[in-house]
Design an enzyme around this catalytic site. Structure first.
Site, PDB file in Angstrom:
ATOM      1  N   ARG A  53      -7.236  35.734 -16.478  1.00 42.68           N
ATOM      2  CA  ARG A  53      -8.045  36.384 -17.521  1.00 42.68           C
ATOM      3  C   ARG A  53      -8.166  35.529 -18.776  1.00 42.68           C
ATOM      4  NH1 ARG A  53      -4.926  41.602 -18.426  1.00 42.68           N
ATOM      5  NH2 ARG A  53      -3.259  40.146 -17.947  1.00 42.68           N
ATOM      6  N   ASN A  71      -7.704  43.001 -15.098  1.00 49.43           N
ATOM      7  CA  ASN A  71      -7.011  43.201 -13.832  1.00 49.43           C
ATOM      8  C   ASN A  71      -7.361  44.581 -13.294  1.00 49.43           C
ATOM      9  OD1 ASN A  71      -5.698  40.738 -13.899  1.00 49.43           O
ATOM     10  ND2 ASN A  71      -3.776  41.573 -14.658  1.00 49.43           N
TER      11      ASN A  71
END
Length: 124
Positions: A53, A71
């Site tokens: 990320r 996520n």
């Protein structure tokens, strides 16, 4: 400015001179124009717990895109990007290239953008 080197940044590293193409944003271009699109991609593989990320967010800073990366409970990572199609494609290609060793499969979809995202953020 040296003739013929518009659009490049010269980086002097030790005794080597490296020519690095600047992103469209750094050159001050509008990123290709056209209708704003939205692209949703889910990454399968070993994509959580590896900095996926934050790497995607860092890459996004070099492109004219907004959206998020997060996520999912099933172990995948979801990335949504808004911008012109050309800029999104270049951004996603860079994410895929940089994180290729972690990515197994992807599922992807395009749609018209709603324009609700400002910046590119990591969601928790």
């Amino acid at each position: 400015m040296l003739p013929g080197l518009s659009g490049f940044l010269l980086v002097i590293h030790k005794i080597h001179i490296i020519m690095v193409p600047l992103s469209r944003r750094a050159r001050g271009r509008a990123g290709g124009g056209g209708r704003v699109k939205q692209f949703l991609i889910c990454f399968n593989g070993y994509v959580q717990g590896v900095g996926f990320r934050f790497t995607a967010q860092t890459i996004a800073k070099r492109f004219q895109v907004s959206g998020y990366v997060k996520n999912l409970p099933d172990g995948r990572v979801e990335l949504l990007a808004e911008g012109c199609e050309q800029e999104i494609r270049a951004f996603v290609a860079e994410v895929k290239n940089t994180l290729a060793r972690h990515i197994g499969e992807t599922s992807e979809s395009w749609r018209d953008a709603g324009g609700e995202y400002k910046g590119f953020n990591v969601l928790f």
